[in-house]
Design a protein around this motif. Structure first.
Motif, mmCIF file in Angstrom:
data_model
loop_
_atom_site.group_PDB
_atom_site.id
_atom_site.type_symbol
_atom_site.label_atom_id
_atom_site.label_comp_id
_atom_site.label_asym_id
_atom_site.label_seq_id
_atom_site.Cartn_x
_atom_site.Cartn_y
_atom_site.Cartn_z
ATOM 1 N N GLU A 78 9.238 7.778 8.511
ATOM 2 C CA GLU A 78 8.215 7.244 9.409
ATOM 3 C C GLU A 78 6.940 8.077 9.320
ATOM 4 N N LEU A 79 7.087 9.403 9.308
ATOM 5 C CA LEU A 79 5.914 10.283 9.221
ATOM 6 C C LEU A 79 5.143 10.012 7.927
ATOM 7 N N PHE A 80 5.898 9.751 6.850
ATOM 8 C CA PHE A 80 5.258 9.538 5.557
ATOM 9 C C PHE A 80 4.607 8.159 5.466
ATOM 10 N N PHE A 81 5.348 7.125 5.894
ATOM 11 C CA PHE A 81 4.873 5.753 5.680
ATOM 12 C C PHE A 81 3.882 5.266 6.736
ATOM 13 N N ARG A 82 3.926 5.907 7.923
ATOM 14 C CA ARG A 82 3.159 5.407 9.058
ATOM 15 C C ARG A 82 1.681 5.183 8.742
ATOM 16 N N ASP A 83 1.119 6.054 7.921
ATOM 17 C CA ASP A 83 -0.318 5.969 7.649
ATOM 18 C C ASP A 83 -0.674 4.990 6.538
ATOM 19 N N GLN A 84 0.319 4.377 5.956
ATOM 20 C CA GLN A 84 0.045 3.438 4.857
ATOM 21 C C GLN A 84 -0.662 2.199 5.403
ATOM 22 N N PRO A 85 -1.792 1.820 4.810
ATOM 23 C CA PRO A 85 -2.554 0.681 5.344
ATOM 24 C C PRO A 85 -1.833 -0.657 5.225
ATOM 25 N N ASN A 86 -0.959 -0.807 4.224
ATOM 26 C CA ASN A 86 -0.301 -2.109 4.029
ATOM 27 C C ASN A 86 1.042 -2.217 4.741
ATOM 28 N N LEU A 87 1.291 -1.295 5.668
ATOM 29 C CA LEU A 87 2.609 -1.239 6.292
ATOM 30 C C LEU A 87 2.539 -1.404 7.808
ATOM 31 N N ASN A 88 3.372 -2.310 8.315
ATOM 32 C CA ASN A 88 3.527 -2.504 9.756
ATOM 33 C C ASN A 88 4.894 -1.942 10.138
ATOM 34 N N TRP A 89 4.906 -0.836 10.887
ATOM 35 C CA TRP A 89 6.158 -0.119 11.203
ATOM 36 C C TRP A 89 6.461 -0.271 12.689
ATOM 37 N N GLN A 90 7.560 -0.898 13.017
ATOM 38 C CA GLN A 90 7.904 -1.143 14.425
ATOM 39 C C GLN A 90 9.253 -0.523 14.765
ATOM 40 N N VAL A 91 9.267 0.360 15.738
ATOM 41 C CA VAL A 91 10.544 0.884 16.251
ATOM 42 C C VAL A 91 10.923 0.027 17.459
ATOM 43 N N LEU A 92 11.980 -0.748 17.282
ATOM 44 C CA LEU A 92 12.332 -1.743 18.301
ATOM 45 C C LEU A 92 13.566 -1.351 19.102
#
Ligand code: ATP
Ligand code: MG
Length: 201
Positions: A78-92
């Motif tokens: 999450e720390l690595f991918f969170r800043d990726q512009p093409n990524l929507n990261w949802q913790v549900l």
């Protein structure tokens, strides 16, 4: 030293193998959105899914990740991918059932989470959707399997979906194109090693 005879035998065998492999490759000429299930008790389900996230982002694709169950937000991925512009990261998820200890809230959280997933599954611009640990809310009955299958089935034809979690229901595996069961032969946790950064979180 390799003698001439062995060399020739090897070359002939590889020639025959190449014919078989080339034919298989030529026969696999379809393009489609895939449904993948990564299940079993062995380690490597979520990390494999995040490997596919990296591949997809590398190709400039839009990616959505929905994490069920998991409450923590300090995992390396999450720390690595969170800043990726093409990524929507949802913790549900709000954490494991034995942590939350509140059934009504778990059901509500899972169902609200599925509404978020439905938006992802309805968006043809998203090339890959990862539904991490989805098998648990299904197993506990917080999400209807039929609803999940219907929404997966109705997704855009070129959209890939990766589902992770132990004990994937039979119907989900039947609906999937690729199913991998990871087998637990050994895990360091049982030798008393706690979750290690970079390996487990
Ligand atoms: P990972 O995220 O490492 O790919 P996973 O998604 O296959 O693991 P989960 O069931 O989601 O496995 O468990 C996540 C955490 O539990 C990770 O820290 C992982 O190392 C650990 N784990 C996975 N399998 C086992 C096991 N068989 N015994 C103990 N711990 C495990
Ligand atoms: Mg996992």
């Amino acid at each position: 030293m390799v003698d001439k005879e062995s060399e020739q035998r090897h070359r002939n065998r590889m020639k025959r193998k190449k014919v078989v492999v080339d034919e298989k490759i030529a026969n696999a000429d379809k393009e489609q959105g895939l449904l993948l299930v990564l299940t079993g008790n062995g380690k490597g389900k979520s990390s494999s899914a995040f490997g596919m996230v990296a591949r997809s982002l590398g190709h400039g694709m839009q990616v959505a990740v929905a994490q069920f169950i998991k409450g923590r937000n300090d995992s390396g991925e999450e720390l690595f991918f969170r800043d990726q512009p093409n990524l929507n990261w949802q913790v549900l998820g709000e954490g494991f059932t034995w942590e939350t200890q509140n059934l009504a809230r778990d059901i509500e959280t899972a169902q609200a989470g599925w509404e978020v997933v439905k938006d992802m599954l309805g968006d043809p611009s998203i090339g890959l959707v990862v539904l991490d640990e989805l098998t648990y809310p299904i197993k506990y009955g917080w999400l209807e399997l039929d609803t999940v299958l219907a929404d997966l089935n109705a997704r855009p034809p070129m959209q890939h979906v990766v589902i992770t979690g132990r004990a994937a229901p039979k119907e989900l595996c039947e609906a999937a194109d690729t199913v991998t069961e990871l087998v637990d032969q050994k895990h360091a946790f049982r030798a008393g090693v706690c979750a290690q950064k970079g390996i487990d979180l």
